[in-house]
Design a protein around this motif. Structure first.
Motif, PDB file in Angstrom:
ATOM      1  N   ASN A 169       7.560   7.806   0.185  1.00 63.51           N
ATOM      2  CA  ASN A 169       6.398   7.235   0.860  1.00 63.51           C
ATOM      3  C   ASN A 169       5.126   7.686   0.144  1.00 63.51           C
ATOM      4  N   ILE A 170       4.150   6.802   0.091  1.00 63.41           N
ATOM      5  CA  ILE A 170       2.813   7.155  -0.420  1.00 63.41           C
ATOM      6  C   ILE A 170       1.815   6.739   0.653  1.00 63.41           C
ATOM      7  N   PRO A 171       1.580   7.606   1.638  1.00 59.48           N
ATOM      8  CA  PRO A 171       0.695   7.230   2.741  1.00 59.48           C
ATOM      9  C   PRO A 171      -0.729   6.927   2.307  1.00 59.48           C
ATOM     10  N   CYS A 172      -1.193   7.633   1.261  1.00 63.09           N
ATOM     11  CA  CYS A 172      -2.610   7.471   0.906  1.00 63.09           C
ATOM     12  C   CYS A 172      -2.846   7.858  -0.548  1.00 63.09           C
ATOM     13  N   VAL A 173      -3.621   7.032  -1.255  1.00 58.20           N
ATOM     14  CA  VAL A 173      -4.169   7.394  -2.562  1.00 58.20           C
ATOM     15  C   VAL A 173      -5.674   7.240  -2.437  1.00 58.20           C
ATOM     16  N   PHE A 174      -6.409   8.271  -2.817  1.00 50.86           N
ATOM     17  CA  PHE A 174      -7.849   8.276  -2.598  1.00 50.86           C
ATOM     18  C   PHE A 174      -8.585   7.468  -3.670  1.00 50.86           C
ATOM     19  N   ASP A 175      -9.846   7.608  -3.811  1.00 48.23           N
ATOM     20  CA  ASP A 175     -10.706   6.719  -4.596  1.00 48.23           C
ATOM     21  C   ASP A 175     -10.231   6.603  -6.038  1.00 48.23           C
ATOM     22  N   THR A 176      -9.475   5.544  -6.335  1.00 50.32           N
ATOM     23  CA  THR A 176      -8.907   5.369  -7.668  1.00 50.32           C
ATOM     24  C   THR A 176      -9.933   4.899  -8.696  1.00 50.32           C
ATOM     25  N   LEU A 177     -11.143   4.589  -8.264  1.00 50.34           N
ATOM     26  CA  LEU A 177     -12.188   4.232  -9.222  1.00 50.34           C
ATOM     27  C   LEU A 177     -12.685   5.468  -9.971  1.00 50.34           C
ATOM     28  N   ILE A 178     -12.489   6.626  -9.377  1.00 48.37           N
ATOM     29  CA  ILE A 178     -12.956   7.864  -9.984  1.00 48.37           C
ATOM     30  C   ILE A 178     -11.934   8.400 -10.974  1.00 48.37           C
TER      31      ILE A 178
END
Length: 209
Positions: free
Chosen positions: A116-125
């Motif tokens: 599971n990957i519940p969340c990936v944060f700001d991938t623009l950074i």
């Protein structure tokens, strides 16, 4: 837009279609015809796979050390209290859950499973996927796994890129196995190198923990 078919053929995106082969020397890593009709849990483990008896403990320590080193100001926690499962929370990167030497749910023991990957944060950074995969490649021999697997991702999600897992599958061309997705680690490494070469970006080698 065409979704990946049951034989594990690559996904095409209409306007820009790009098929990736496994590359010279990688075809023998997959059964003839891919994984179609094959129970991945019933397949023999790959002959180059070596079982590590304390793999979960090694993995937990390495991933916690890695993310604490990379994100010293972040809240990094690892939970390995439940059977073969390991979960990571890093509040500046991602939340992710793994199965180590999974004994059920359709997986063979030579596969490190992302459950599971519940969340990936700001991938623009920052490219958190690439950072994670380079780390997994660096510890493959130490932990002992030959394939990387993804579960709980539907074909519709892969087509529409509705989840972090589906984006990972499309980007690195995982193959479908029954209801799951998988890729040999050597093929994953090659695809990362191809991506880095095409974008003229060096691979991130900061994987010491």
């Amino acid at each position: 837009m065409n979704s990946r078919n049951e034989s594990g053929a690559g996904i095409e995106t209409g306007t820009r279609s790009k098929k990736r082969g496994l590359g010279r020397g990688l075809e023998p890593l997959l059964p003839p015809g891919g994984f179609s009709g094959l129970s991945f849990a019933a397949k023999p483990t790959h002959p180059e796979w070596v079982r590590v008896s304390n793999a979960k403990e090694i993995f937990s320590h390495r991933i916690e050390s890695f993310y604490k080193q990379r994100y010293p100001s972040s809240n990094v926690t690892v939970d390995d209290s439940c059977h073969e499962n390991v979960s990571l929370h890093c509040d500046q990167a991602l939340d992710i859950c793994f199965r180590i030497q999974a004994s059920g749910a359709g997986w063979s023991k030579d596969t490190l499973v992302i459950s599971n990957i519940p969340c990936v944060f700001d991938t623009l950074i920052k490219d958190f996927f690439l950072e994670l995969l380079n780390f997994l490649i660096s510890i493959q021999s130490e932990v002992g796994f030959f394939y990387l697997g993804l579960e709980n991702v539907t074909s519709c999600e892969v087509v529409d890129q509705q989840s972090p897992g589906s984006k990972l599958i499309r980007r690195f061309s995982f193959q479908k196995v029954e209801q799951h997705w998988t890729i040999p680690m050597v093929a994953l490494k090659q695809r990362i190198e191809e991506e880095m070469a095409s974008s003229n970006c060096p691979m991130d080698s900061s994987n010491e923990a």
